[in-house]
Design a protein around this motif. Structure first.
Motif, PDB file in Angstrom:
ATOM      1  N   GLY A 140       0.826  -1.195   0.000  1.00  0.00           N
ATOM      2  CA  GLY A 140       0.000   0.000   0.000  1.00  0.00           C
ATOM      3  C   GLY A 140       0.864   1.251   0.000  1.00  0.00           C
ATOM      4  N   VAL A 141       0.559   2.186  -0.877  1.00  0.00           N
ATOM      5  CA  VAL A 141       1.284   3.463  -0.929  1.00  0.00           C
ATOM      6  C   VAL A 141       0.285   4.596  -0.771  1.00  0.00           C
ATOM      7  N   ASP A 142       0.743   5.708  -0.175  1.00  0.00           N
ATOM      8  CA  ASP A 142      -0.136   6.863   0.012  1.00  0.00           C
ATOM      9  C   ASP A 142       0.600   8.176  -0.225  1.00  0.00           C
ATOM     10  N   GLY A 143       1.821   8.108  -0.752  1.00  0.00           N
ATOM     11  CA  GLY A 143       2.589   9.315  -1.004  1.00  0.00           C
ATOM     12  C   GLY A 143       3.441   9.763   0.159  1.00  0.00           C
ATOM     13  N   SER A 144       3.345   9.085   1.304  1.00  0.00           N
ATOM     14  CA  SER A 144       4.141   9.454   2.477  1.00  0.00           C
ATOM     15  C   SER A 144       5.533   8.837   2.394  1.00  0.00           C
ATOM     16  N   ASP A 145       6.447   9.380   3.180  1.00  0.00           N
ATOM     17  CA  ASP A 145       7.791   8.809   3.247  1.00  0.00           C
ATOM     18  C   ASP A 145       7.736   7.366   3.747  1.00  0.00           C
ATOM     19  N   ALA A 146       6.888   7.101   4.746  1.00  0.00           N
ATOM     20  CA  ALA A 146       6.770   5.742   5.271  1.00  0.00           C
ATOM     21  C   ALA A 146       6.238   4.792   4.203  1.00  0.00           C
ATOM     22  N   GLY A 147       5.326   5.291   3.377  1.00  0.00           N
ATOM     23  CA  GLY A 147       4.800   4.460   2.298  1.00  0.00           C
ATOM     24  C   GLY A 147       5.862   4.112   1.271  1.00  0.00           C
ATOM     25  N   PHE A 148       6.741   5.060   0.953  1.00  0.00           N
ATOM     26  CA  PHE A 148       7.803   4.782  -0.013  1.00  0.00           C
ATOM     27  C   PHE A 148       8.873   3.868   0.587  1.00  0.00           C
TER      28      PHE A 148
ATOM     29  N   ALA B  77       8.128   1.498   2.671  1.00  0.00           N
ATOM     30  CA  ALA B  77       7.474   0.200   2.550  1.00  0.00           C
ATOM     31  C   ALA B  77       7.584  -0.329   1.119  1.00  0.00           C
ATOM     32  N   LEU B  78       7.462   0.570   0.152  1.00  0.00           N
ATOM     33  CA  LEU B  78       7.607   0.166  -1.250  1.00  0.00           C
ATOM     34  C   LEU B  78       9.003  -0.382  -1.513  1.00  0.00           C
ATOM     35  N   ASP B  79      10.040   0.306  -1.051  1.00  0.00           N
ATOM     36  CA  ASP B  79      11.410  -0.181  -1.238  1.00  0.00           C
ATOM     37  C   ASP B  79      11.579  -1.575  -0.651  1.00  0.00           C
ATOM     38  N   TRP B  80      11.071  -1.760   0.567  1.00  0.00           N
ATOM     39  CA  TRP B  80      11.195  -3.054   1.225  1.00  0.00           C
ATOM     40  C   TRP B  80      10.426  -4.117   0.449  1.00  0.00           C
ATOM     41  N   ALA B  81       9.259  -3.741  -0.067  1.00  0.00           N
ATOM     42  CA  ALA B  81       8.436  -4.684  -0.821  1.00  0.00           C
ATOM     43  C   ALA B  81       9.112  -5.103  -2.132  1.00  0.00           C
ATOM     44  N   VAL B  82       9.778  -4.163  -2.794  1.00  0.00           N
ATOM     45  CA  VAL B  82      10.500  -4.504  -4.029  1.00  0.00           C
ATOM     46  C   VAL B  82      11.591  -5.533  -3.735  1.00  0.00           C
ATOM     47  N   ASP B  83      12.336  -5.298  -2.670  1.00  0.00           N
ATOM     48  CA  ASP B  83      13.388  -6.247  -2.293  1.00  0.00           C
ATOM     49  C   ASP B  83      12.796  -7.604  -1.939  1.00  0.00           C
TER      50      ASP B  83
ATOM     51  N   ALA C 135       5.564   5.817  -7.544  1.00  0.00           N
ATOM     52  CA  ALA C 135       5.862   4.523  -6.927  1.00  0.00           C
ATOM     53  C   ALA C 135       6.402   3.541  -7.957  1.00  0.00           C
ATOM     54  N   VAL C 136       5.784   3.495  -9.130  1.00  0.00           N
ATOM     55  CA  VAL C 136       6.244   2.566 -10.177  1.00  0.00           C
ATOM     56  C   VAL C 136       7.651   2.935 -10.636  1.00  0.00           C
ATOM     57  N   GLU C 137       7.894   4.235 -10.809  1.00  0.00           N
ATOM     58  CA  GLU C 137       9.230   4.678 -11.221  1.00  0.00           C
ATOM     59  C   GLU C 137      10.273   4.324 -10.159  1.00  0.00           C
ATOM     60  N   ARG C 138       9.929   4.521  -8.907  1.00  0.00           N
ATOM     61  CA  ARG C 138      10.849   4.212  -7.817  1.00  0.00           C
ATOM     62  C   ARG C 138      11.142   2.704  -7.758  1.00  0.00           C
ATOM     63  N   ALA C 139      10.094   1.898  -7.934  1.00  0.00           N
ATOM     64  CA  ALA C 139      10.275   0.442  -7.920  1.00  0.00           C
ATOM     65  C   ALA C 139      11.168  -0.007  -9.064  1.00  0.00           C
ATOM     66  N   ASP C 140      10.964   0.580 -10.232  1.00  0.00           N
ATOM     67  CA  ASP C 140      11.771   0.197 -11.398  1.00  0.00           C
ATOM     68  C   ASP C 140      13.235   0.577 -11.202  1.00  0.00           C
ATOM     69  N   LEU C 141      13.479   1.723 -10.590  1.00  0.00           N
ATOM     70  CA  LEU C 141      14.856   2.142 -10.330  1.00  0.00           C
ATOM     71  C   LEU C 141      15.524   1.227  -9.303  1.00  0.00           C
ATOM     72  N   ARG C 142      14.741   0.734  -8.362  1.00  0.00           N
ATOM     73  CA  ARG C 142      15.306  -0.125  -7.319  1.00  0.00           C
ATOM     74  C   ARG C 142      15.609  -1.523  -7.854  1.00  0.00           C
ATOM     75  N   ASN C 143      14.707  -2.066  -8.669  1.00  0.00           N
ATOM     76  CA  ASN C 143      14.942  -3.387  -9.265  1.00  0.00           C
ATOM     77  C   ASN C 143      14.040  -3.543 -10.471  1.00  0.00           C
ATOM     78  N   ALA C 144      14.606  -3.379 -11.644  1.00  0.00           N
ATOM     79  CA  ALA C 144      13.831  -3.413 -12.885  1.00  0.00           C
ATOM     80  C   ALA C 144      13.320  -4.807 -13.215  1.00  0.00           C
ATOM     81  N   ASP C 145      13.840  -5.838 -12.569  1.00  0.00           N
ATOM     82  CA  ASP C 145      13.416  -7.204 -12.868  1.00  0.00           C
ATOM     83  C   ASP C 145      12.116  -7.588 -12.173  1.00  0.00           C
ATOM     84  N   VAL C 146      11.670  -6.796 -11.212  1.00  0.00           N
ATOM     85  CA  VAL C 146      10.428  -7.101 -10.501  1.00  0.00           C
ATOM     86  C   VAL C 146       9.239  -6.678 -11.348  1.00  0.00           C
ATOM     87  N   ASN C 147       8.294  -7.583 -11.521  1.00  0.00           N
ATOM     88  CA  ASN C 147       7.085  -7.323 -12.301  1.00  0.00           C
ATOM     89  C   ASN C 147       6.095  -6.543 -11.440  1.00  0.00           C
TER      90      ASN C 147
END
Length: 291
Positions: A8-16, A18-24, A69-81
């Motif tokens: 879940g993302v909401d634009g907050s720093d904590a949400g991003f 969580a996104l980084d951790w989720a990508v990993d 969020a999608v751009e950030r996820a792609d930068l962190r790991n482009a192999d994640v669908n």
């Protein structure tokens, strides 16, 4: 069918965070990742921007947050669908529905808006207390978030034999190639006397031995299925919520079980899980176990 991880993302720093951790996590388990945004209150935010673009403000806000969020996820790991889902509804309700078809739901420890000062956002608490799949609240210090401790911490409760929490902890340790610290807290009630035959001579030793037996029973089956996972067993005197919160400072993930009763309404979190979600120094996974 492969069940995705949901974040879940909401634009907050904590949400991003969580996104980084989720990508990993998605990369670690080779799972797809679904980014979910939901809100009922977006129509009150930045209305001028929406009007200037002849689009509802909430739609513009959602597109901006999800796009970032999608751009950030792609930068962190482009192999994640990565896929996305946007809903104009209560965030907790949307994430709970998504949990029915997810491997796990991942949320941040704080939300965006007037209540960012709370230790744990209402959405994270509601989802962790009611979801039918594991829920991971991403919180903690830099070392815990970065996974540099190389330890998964498992809190072993009274009904841990054959539990989903034990299996989840072993899977996480195996995927990370790290040590699993399995901890059972115990206490010796002050009012007990040595008159009871089982307590004669050394009541503390009796309670510690019982804790050790519960720990061995909880781990035996799954440890045999995961022989490559290094397991460190520990019985520790003290309240479980304090023991586990203190030891979370040296862990990358704290795993706890939570019983789910169909007949019980509201949040289904015990004191240990509730305390950990607010105070742990690493991400916390709450794994439901049917009662």
């Amino acid at each position: 069918m492969v069940r995705p991880l949901v974040v879940g993302v909401d634009g907050s720093d904590a949400g991003f965070l969580a996104l980084d951790w989720a990508v990993d996590e998605a990369a670690l388990h080779e799972l797809p990742l679904r980014v979910v945004y939901a809100s009922r209150w977006e129509r009150y935010e930045d209305a001028a921007l929406g009007l200037s673009l002849n689009r509802p403000a909430g739609e513009v806000l959602a597109d901006n947050i999800v796009g970032a969020a999608v751009e950030r996820a792609d930068l962190r790991n482009a192999d994640v669908n990565v896929s996305t889902q946007v809903r104009g509804d209560d965030p907790a309700s949307v994430l709970l529905r998504a949990s029915d078809h997810a491997s796990a739901v991942i949320v941040g420890s704080r939300g965006r808006g007037a209540f960012t000062g709370l230790l744990l956002g209402s959405v994270g608490l509601a989802v962790a207390g009611r979801a039918r799949c594991p829920v991971i609240v991403v919180r903690g210090d830099k070392a815990g978030l970065a996974g540099t401790h190389e330890r998964v911490l498992l809190g072993v409760g009274d009904s841990a034999k054959g539990s989903e929490a034990v299996r989840f902890a072993f899977r996480e340790a195996a995927a990370r190639g790290c040590t699993l610290d399995a901890v059972r807290a115990w206490r010796c009630p002050a009012h007990e006397t040595t008159d009871h035959p089982l307590l004669a001579g050394d009541p503390e030793r009796y309670h510690e031995d019982r804790a050790s037996a519960v720990l061995d029973e909880a781990l035996e089956e799954t440890a045999g299925e995961c022989p490559t996972v290094r397991v460190r067993r520990a019985t520790v005197e003290g309240p479980a919520h304090k023991v586990l919160t203190r030891r979370s400072a040296a862990a990358d993930l704290l795993v706890l079980g939570a019983q789910r009763r169909d007949s019980q309404l509201g949040l289904q979190l015990g004191r240990v899980a509730h305390t950990a979600l607010h105070h742990a120094e690493c991400p916390v996974a709450v794994v439901p176990q049917p009662a």
